[in-house]
Every structure is written in structure tokens, then in C-alpha cells.
Design a protein around this motif. Structure first.
Motif, PDB file in Angstrom:
ATOM      1  N   ASN A   1      90.956  53.603  66.452  1.00  0.00           N
ATOM      2  CA  ASN A   1      91.823  54.706  66.877  1.00  0.00           C
ATOM      3  C   ASN A   1      91.959  54.740  68.389  1.00  0.00           C
ATOM      4  O   ASN A   1      93.063  54.870  68.933  1.00  0.00           O
TER       5      ASN A   1
ATOM      6  N   LEU B   1      95.372  54.034  70.679  1.00  0.00           N
ATOM      7  CA  LEU B   1      95.922  55.037  71.590  1.00  0.00           C
ATOM      8  C   LEU B   1      96.166  54.434  72.977  1.00  0.00           C
ATOM      9  O   LEU B   1      97.196  54.691  73.608  1.00  0.00           O
TER      10      LEU B   1
ATOM     11  N   LEU C   1      96.251  60.619  67.760  1.00  0.00           N
ATOM     12  CA  LEU C   1      95.433  61.451  68.647  1.00  0.00           C
ATOM     13  C   LEU C   1      94.821  62.629  67.890  1.00  0.00           C
ATOM     14  O   LEU C   1      93.638  62.946  68.054  1.00  0.00           O
TER      15      LEU C   1
ATOM     16  N   HIS D   1      90.577  63.023  66.799  1.00  0.00           N
ATOM     17  CA  HIS D   1      89.672  64.101  67.170  1.00  0.00           C
ATOM     18  C   HIS D   1      89.134  64.864  65.970  1.00  0.00           C
ATOM     19  O   HIS D   1      88.158  65.613  66.099  1.00  0.00           O
TER      20      HIS D   1
END
Length: 410
Positions: free
Chosen positions: A163, A167, A195, A199
Motif C-alpha cells: 500500500n 501511494l 490512502l 490507514h
């Protein structure tokens, strides 16, 4: 000459399709990853003379790693582990050279590959986040206990690292203005989606590595452009994103709480069992003890686990036997197996890709920093899946964001 060009083009597309299939297989099928690795190896075999010409130093590093892996057969009774590790090393070598060779001068294809990878990662995020929401209370409790949220068949730490790298790559192709209008729209959508998922579900290793690398990248960009306000603005934006994630995501909040509990258990002398970060520090101590006893060429991959457990006993570790895990650190992992020589070789591998970089290469450096930070908390070269995505993504970054290829190629 024409036949050779046609053959080269054909093998590139075989490589490209195999890369995509293998990338999808990371979450669904280890067999697909193995099959893809085999096809990719065959696709690059005809070009090893060119690889030697362009990457002599890396060939020497890989030769050293391969020889040490073969030497392990002479110092262990059970060759099954050594054989498995040898296969990983061979896959590692072929995948890295294939990505370095095939991606060269393929900017258009690489841009679409980044977008395809991002689309796959976004879909997996959606599936995993959906599963998290259905079982939210259960998974939030797991996070408080340092346990992983499943991401199909992929290790959760690896998912966080992927991930983070995606990004950086999406941000890089956007900032560098490499995209068509359609690609820009897709990149923005994919970036926002990943994004958010990052998280919610991203591992602490992935998150920490991503933000360490992002700050380094911001600093280098500020030096390059002389726009020092960018560093301040970027840092404020990072703090805003982290604050927002903490306020809006219970999973993110639980990861922070768990990390603080881990830290306090170590610093205050509390019981460190089932505290993942504290357990890793205990593992680091055991690994350093083994390296001190076997400094030159280590104990070998076949004896690694037995020697590690013996060192835990020698040091009277407070950890329960079930918690006496490996180091989750690639440098220490190579140190146990191959001693100081192994540490030198793994550092030489990463340093090779840093050769000749300058401030303009801030996206490329950011990706390398993220991977190098990640290997301090996860042994990325000890599993087939992580070897696969690490080598492919390094090759992509090398040719897509590195502006001085002629410097690094001897």
C-alpha cells in the motif's frame, strides 16, 4: 536483427502478462506466484550477457548470496530447509534481473502497469475493509492484541508495505506529470481509495516505513527545488492525515494504543510476552548473540531456527517458547545465516540501487527508503510473495523515476 527485435518484444509481453498474473496471485494463489516467477525467469535467460554488461556489481552480489546458499548444504543434516531457501534465492535473482532488463525504455507500459497494480490493490483494500467492517468489534480487539487482520492470503505486514509503495508511485507519476488526462483521473481516485484503506488496515510496519520515507522525500525535494516551505507544509499535511486517521478510524487508533503499550512494557520492565515490538527487541538480542558466536559465515539457513532457540535459552529469555520468534529484520536474518559476509552482501544489494542518485531522484529515493526501512521490521527476502513484489517494484521505480541510469550501469 529484425527477428531478434520481434523475439525481444514478444518476451517482454510474456514478462508483462506474467508480472500481472503473479501480482494478482499474491492475494489468491501461491501457485500463480510460483508459475509467474518461473515464466519470468525464462523470459530473461537469453539476455544475461546484457545484464552482466549493465549490472556487473549486482551480479557479483547475487553470486555471493547464491554461493552462501549452496554452502548451507555442507553444514546441515536436513536439506529440505536449505533447498527451500535456495529456491527463494534463485527466484530473487531472476525476478530482480528480469525487472531491471524488461522495463528499460518501456515508460508507457510501466505507467499503465502502475495503474493496473493500483487498481488491484484498491480492489483488495475494498474487500478487506468490507470484511473488517462486518467483523469490526472482533478485529479491533485483535489489533489491540498485536494480531493481524487477514487480507485474503497475504501477510498483513506485506499488504501494508505494498500500500505504501503504491501511494508513493501514484504520487510520483502525478507530481512528475507523466500521465494522460484519463490516467490522472484514475491515479487520483486510486490514490484516495488506497490512502483510506491503508490507514484502516495497513500494518504498523507499512505505516511507519511510508511516513519515514515521505518525510525523507519531502526533505530531498525541498533541497532540490529550494522550496523549503514545502517541507513544512508537507509535514503539516502528514500530521493532519495522521490526526484524521486517529480520530476517524478505531483500527488506526488501536494500532497506536497497542504500540504505546508495547513501548511502555519494554521501558518500564513489564512482562513483554505477547507485546510484538518488545518481543522483536528480545529477538534482536538473540540474533546479535548468534552473530557474535559465528561472525564470519553464520550458522546457515538449515540451522538458523535451532540456533536461535538455543540462544534464547542461553540468555534466559523471559519470553514463553511460543513467543521466541525470528528477528523480523532482514539484515539480522542474513547475519544469522551468513554472518558478517551476509550482512555486507544484503547491504551491498540495497546500496547498489542508491548509486549515483541526486536530489532530482526524490521519488526513487523515497521508494528505496521505504523498502530499506521496512526490512528493519520485516524479513522481506524470506518469503516468496514479498520477494516477488519487492523486486518487481524496485525494477519499476528504477526505470520510471531514476533519472541517471547511465551512471548506475557500469
Amino acid at each position: 536483427m529484425l527477428d531478434n527485435t520481434i523475439s525481444q518484444k514478444y518476451l517482454f509481453y510474456v514478462f508483462l502478462v506474467s508480472v500481472i498474473i503473479g501480482f494478482i496471485g499474491l492475494w489468491f494463489s501461491p501457485f500463480l506466484v510460483s508459475l509467474s516467477t518461473g515464466i519470468i525467469a525464462l523470459s530473461v535467460l537469453p539476455y544475461f550477457s546484457q545484464i552482466w554488461s549493465n549490472h556487473k556489481k549486482l551480479v557479483i552480489v547475487f553470486t555471493g548470496i547464491l554461493l552462501l546458499s549452496l554452502f548451507d548444504f555442507l553444514r546441515t543434516e536436513d536439506s529440505s530447509i536449505v533447498s527451500a531457501k535456495l529456491m527463494l534465492v534463485i527466484g530473487f535473482i531472476f525476478l530482480q534481473f528480469a525487472s531491471l532488463y524488461h522495463f528499460k525504455n518501456k515508460k508507457k507500459e510501466m505507467l499503465w502497469l502502475v495503474i493496473i497494480f493500483a487498481a488491484i490493490v484498491l480492489v483488495i483494500n475494498c474487500i478487506a475493509v468490507g470484511n473488517y467492517w462486518v467483523n469490526k468489534a472482533y478485529y479491533d480487539e485483535m489489533l489491540l492484541q498485536s494480531k493481524a487482520i487477514p487480507v485474503l492470503r497475504m501477510h498483513h505486514i506485506h499488504f501494508g508495505i505494498i500500500n505504501g509503495i503504491m501511494l508513493i508511485m501514484l504520487g510520483g507519476v502525478f507530481i512528475k506529470k507523466m500521465l494522460t488526462s484519463l490516467q490522472e483521473k484514475l491515479v487520483i481516485i486510486f490514490f484516495i481509495g488506497i490512502l483510506i484503506g491503508f490507514h484502516i488496515l495497513g500494518s504498523r510496519t507499512g505505516l511507519l516505513s511510508f511516513y519515514v520515507a515521505s518525510i525523507v522525500g519531502l526533505f530531498i525535494y525541498s533541497l532540490d527545488t529550494k522550496k523549503y516551505s514545502t517541507l513544512l507544509i508537507g509535514t503539516v499535511m502528514i500530521m493532519a492525515v495522521l490526526s484524521g486517521a486517529y480520530a476517524l478510524s478505531t483500527s488506526f487508533k488501536n494500532k497506536i494504543s497497542n504500540s504505546m503499550e508495547d513501548f511502555n512494557s519494554w521501558s518500564n520492565g513489564e512482562d513483554i510476552n505477547y507485546k510484538s515490538m518488545a518481543m522483536r527487541l528480545e529477538a534482536y538480542k538473540a540474533c546479535i548473540g548468534i552473530i557474535k558466536e559465528h561472525p564470519l559465515i553464520g550458522v546457515g539457513s538449515g540451522n538458523q531456527e535451532a540456533e536461535l532457540q538455543l540462544m534464547y535459552e542461553k540468555e534466559n529469555s523471559v519470553l514463553f517458547k511460543e513467543n521466541r520468534v525470528g528477528p523480523h529484520n532482514q539484515i539480522l536474518e542474513f547475519g544469522i545465516k551468513y554472518g558478517i559476509l551476509g550482512i555486507v552482501l544484503i547491504l551491498a544489494y540495497f546500496l547498489y540501487f542508491f548509486q549515483g542518485v541526486n536530489l532530482r531522484d526524490y521519488i526513487y529515493i523515497t521508494i528505496l527508503v521505504m523498502l530499506f526501512t521496512s526490512i528493519q521490521f520485516e524479513s522481506l527476502l524470506e518469503r516468496q510473495g514479498s520477494i516477488y513484489f519487492s523486486t518487481i517494484l524496485i525494477g519499476l521505480a528504477y526505470h520510471l523515476f531514476y533519472k541517471n541510469e547511465n551512471i548506475i550501469q557500469e
